[in-house]
Design a protein around this motif. Structure first.
Motif, PDB file in Angstrom:
ATOM      1  N   LEU A   1      16.058  30.362 -30.359  1.00  0.00           N
ATOM      2  CA  LEU A   1      17.322  31.763 -30.392  1.00  0.00           C
ATOM      3  C   LEU A   1      17.613  31.407 -29.282  1.00  0.00           C
ATOM      4  N   GLN A   2      19.304  31.444 -28.783  1.00  0.00           N
ATOM      5  CA  GLN A   2      19.289  31.072 -27.576  1.00  0.00           C
ATOM      6  C   GLN A   2      19.546  32.920 -26.743  1.00  0.00           C
ATOM      7  N   ARG A   3      18.993  33.631 -27.051  1.00  0.00           N
ATOM      8  CA  ARG A   3      19.358  35.294 -26.650  1.00  0.00           C
ATOM      9  C   ARG A   3      17.441  35.888 -27.650  1.00  0.00           C
TER      10      ARG A   3
ATOM     11  N   ILE B   1      20.147  20.769 -62.136  1.00  0.00           N
ATOM     12  CA  ILE B   1      21.171  20.748 -60.013  1.00  0.00           C
ATOM     13  C   ILE B   1      20.760  21.654 -59.889  1.00  0.00           C
ATOM     14  N   GLY B   2      20.187  21.723 -58.866  1.00  0.00           N
ATOM     15  CA  GLY B   2      19.815  23.148 -57.985  1.00  0.00           C
ATOM     16  C   GLY B   2      19.577  22.863 -56.823  1.00  0.00           C
ATOM     17  N   GLY B   3      18.604  24.398 -56.117  1.00  0.00           N
ATOM     18  CA  GLY B   3      18.275  24.147 -54.764  1.00  0.00           C
ATOM     19  C   GLY B   3      17.671  25.611 -54.586  1.00  0.00           C
ATOM     20  N   ALA B   4      17.285  25.794 -53.573  1.00  0.00           N
ATOM     21  CA  ALA B   4      17.204  26.937 -52.459  1.00  0.00           C
ATOM     22  C   ALA B   4      17.308  26.690 -50.792  1.00  0.00           C
ATOM     23  N   LEU B   5      17.678  27.953 -50.268  1.00  0.00           N
ATOM     24  CA  LEU B   5      17.939  27.489 -49.317  1.00  0.00           C
ATOM     25  C   LEU B   5      17.609  29.052 -48.903  1.00  0.00           C
ATOM     26  N   SER B   6      17.091  29.005 -47.721  1.00  0.00           N
ATOM     27  CA  SER B   6      16.336  29.381 -46.188  1.00  0.00           C
ATOM     28  C   SER B   6      16.170  29.530 -44.638  1.00  0.00           C
ATOM     29  N   VAL B   7      16.677  30.716 -44.495  1.00  0.00           N
ATOM     30  CA  VAL B   7      17.079  30.384 -42.591  1.00  0.00           C
ATOM     31  C   VAL B   7      15.893  32.121 -42.090  1.00  0.00           C
ATOM     32  N   SER B   8      14.962  31.267 -40.949  1.00  0.00           N
ATOM     33  CA  SER B   8      13.859  31.913 -40.337  1.00  0.00           C
ATOM     34  C   SER B   8      14.623  32.282 -38.956  1.00  0.00           C
ATOM     35  N   PHE B   9      14.894  33.318 -38.215  1.00  0.00           N
ATOM     36  CA  PHE B   9      15.103  33.435 -36.826  1.00  0.00           C
ATOM     37  C   PHE B   9      13.605  34.603 -36.449  1.00  0.00           C
ATOM     38  N   SER B  10      13.534  33.608 -34.916  1.00  0.00           N
ATOM     39  CA  SER B  10      11.792  34.476 -34.057  1.00  0.00           C
ATOM     40  C   SER B  10      13.148  34.341 -33.271  1.00  0.00           C
ATOM     41  N   SER B  11      12.486  35.872 -32.709  1.00  0.00           N
ATOM     42  CA  SER B  11      13.165  36.346 -31.233  1.00  0.00           C
ATOM     43  C   SER B  11      11.750  36.707 -30.672  1.00  0.00           C
ATOM     44  N   ASP B  12      10.705  36.179 -30.767  1.00  0.00           N
ATOM     45  CA  ASP B  12       9.275  36.373 -30.399  1.00  0.00           C
ATOM     46  C   ASP B  12       8.780  34.674 -29.462  1.00  0.00           C
ATOM     47  N   PRO B  13       9.291  35.362 -27.979  1.00  0.00           N
ATOM     48  CA  PRO B  13       8.549  34.576 -27.288  1.00  0.00           C
ATOM     49  C   PRO B  13       7.353  33.665 -28.050  1.00  0.00           C
ATOM     50  N   SER B  14       6.584  34.303 -28.273  1.00  0.00           N
ATOM     51  CA  SER B  14       5.019  33.000 -28.978  1.00  0.00           C
ATOM     52  C   SER B  14       5.281  32.845 -29.761  1.00  0.00           C
ATOM     53  N   LEU B  15       5.697  32.972 -30.872  1.00  0.00           N
ATOM     54  CA  LEU B  15       6.649  32.048 -31.805  1.00  0.00           C
ATOM     55  C   LEU B  15       7.950  32.070 -31.858  1.00  0.00           C
ATOM     56  N   PRO B  16       8.888  30.933 -31.055  1.00  0.00           N
ATOM     57  CA  PRO B  16       9.666  30.990 -30.477  1.00  0.00           C
ATOM     58  C   PRO B  16      10.587  30.425 -31.942  1.00  0.00           C
ATOM     59  N   ILE B  17       9.678  29.709 -32.821  1.00  0.00           N
ATOM     60  CA  ILE B  17      10.780  28.362 -33.774  1.00  0.00           C
ATOM     61  C   ILE B  17      11.322  28.615 -34.489  1.00  0.00           C
TER      62      ILE B  17
ATOM     63  N   THR C   1      11.196  43.667 -35.658  1.00  0.00           N
ATOM     64  CA  THR C   1      12.227  43.387 -35.255  1.00  0.00           C
ATOM     65  C   THR C   1      12.203  42.473 -34.971  1.00  0.00           C
ATOM     66  N   ASN C   2      11.387  40.959 -34.997  1.00  0.00           N
ATOM     67  CA  ASN C   2      11.683  39.965 -34.454  1.00  0.00           C
ATOM     68  C   ASN C   2      11.584  39.078 -34.626  1.00  0.00           C
ATOM     69  N   TYR C   3      11.033  38.774 -36.167  1.00  0.00           N
ATOM     70  CA  TYR C   3      11.163  38.462 -37.262  1.00  0.00           C
ATOM     71  C   TYR C   3      11.864  38.496 -38.033  1.00  0.00           C
ATOM     72  N   ARG C   4      12.956  37.249 -39.080  1.00  0.00           N
ATOM     73  CA  ARG C   4      13.444  37.688 -40.070  1.00  0.00           C
ATOM     74  C   ARG C   4      13.695  36.147 -41.044  1.00  0.00           C
ATOM     75  N   ARG C   5      12.755  36.171 -41.957  1.00  0.00           N
ATOM     76  CA  ARG C   5      13.518  34.682 -43.193  1.00  0.00           C
ATOM     77  C   ARG C   5      13.984  35.821 -44.626  1.00  0.00           C
ATOM     78  N   THR C   6      15.309  35.170 -44.734  1.00  0.00           N
ATOM     79  CA  THR C   6      15.682  35.641 -46.592  1.00  0.00           C
ATOM     80  C   THR C   6      15.984  34.254 -46.481  1.00  0.00           C
ATOM     81  N   GLY C   7      16.597  33.990 -48.058  1.00  0.00           N
ATOM     82  CA  GLY C   7      17.097  32.865 -48.539  1.00  0.00           C
ATOM     83  C   GLY C   7      17.797  32.970 -49.398  1.00  0.00           C
ATOM     84  N   VAL C   8      18.364  32.079 -50.448  1.00  0.00           N
ATOM     85  CA  VAL C   8      19.379  31.949 -51.657  1.00  0.00           C
ATOM     86  C   VAL C   8      19.045  30.962 -52.584  1.00  0.00           C
TER      87      VAL C   8
END
Length: 236
Positions: A9-11, A95-111, A80-87
């Motif tokens: 994240l850039q914020r 035919i099919g699949g799954a998508l997920s996006v995780s966001f982290s604003s925790d400086p110690s776990l920034p990926i 407040t500093n990590y959320r992961r959700t998907g569909v």
């Protein structure tokens, strides 16, 4: 086939629920030309039956139901500093699949990660189509640290360096890489931005779908990783 895009994240705060699900919607839109229409995706729920009742998206964006499900989950998690959700595509076979996006604003776990997994999506067995999808993901996330494309089991059991990106079928790195630097690669695709090369898609196998059951495929992917590491081009 498995795709993973890593970024930071850039914020200092997490995106809103609307932004988070909006990112999933943008990814889902990229998949429509490959046989995965926007209306197949289903939001997470406690049971499969409950999940199938609701659509995650319509053609305007995330549905109000999907956002409400996420609001309830956010309150339950209390983070407040990590959320992961998907569909997911609503079917366990074919035919099919799954998508997920995780966001982290925790400086110690920034990926942060985009993860996509597909079954029997034949259009994405085509090298050019897969590269088109990767470029679309880079439009959504221009500052991606890497994109890995290949069978999931390659990354769990066959890559050389467990804590570095694996070459798999294709690997995007935000570096201009020349042919002489990775002679083992079947193809190097420059990724351009504003008239300059900002990165490279390194292709291990260009005339076939990468398979861990093919020893030659695994061998060339491993050789690419070793070469990149030797040249200090493979991030840690």
């Amino acid at each position: 086939m498995f795709i993973s895009l890593a970024f930071q994240l850039q914020r200092p705060i997490l995106p809103s629920r609307e932004e988070h699900f909006g990112t999933l919607w943008e990814i889902a839109q990229l998949l429509q030309p490959f046989g995965l229409p926007i209306d197949i995706w289903r939001p997470p729920a406690r049971t499969r039956k409950k999940s199938l009742v609701h659509a995650a998206f319509d053609h305007n964006g995330p549905t109000s139901t999907a956002l409400e499900i996420q609001r309830v989950q956010d309150e339950k998690d209390g983070m407040t500093n990590y959320r992961r959700t998907g569909v997911w595509s609503g079917n366990e076979k074919g035919i099919g699949g799954a998508l997920s996006v995780s966001f982290s604003s925790d400086p110690s776990l920034p990926i942060c990660l985009f993860n996509l997994q597909f079954d029997e999506v034949q259009a994405l067995d085509d090298t050019r189509n897969m590269q088109q999808l990767m470029l679309g993901l880079l439009d959504i996330c221009p500052l991606a640290a890497n994109i890995q494309v290949g069978p999931f089991r390659y990354y769990t059991a066959h890559q050389v360096f467990p804590k570095r990106p694996g070459a798999g079928w294709m690997l995007y790195l935000p570096k201009a890489i020349a042919r002489h630097e990775v002679p083992e690669a079947a193809e190097l695709v420059p990724v351009m931005e504003s008239g300059r090369q900002k990165g490279t898609i390194i292709v291990s196998v260009s005339n076939d779908v990468f398979s861990i059951d093919n020893a030659d495929h695994v061998k060339v992917a491993n050789a690419i990783e070793i070469r990149l590491a030797d040249r200090d081009l493979l991030p840690r």
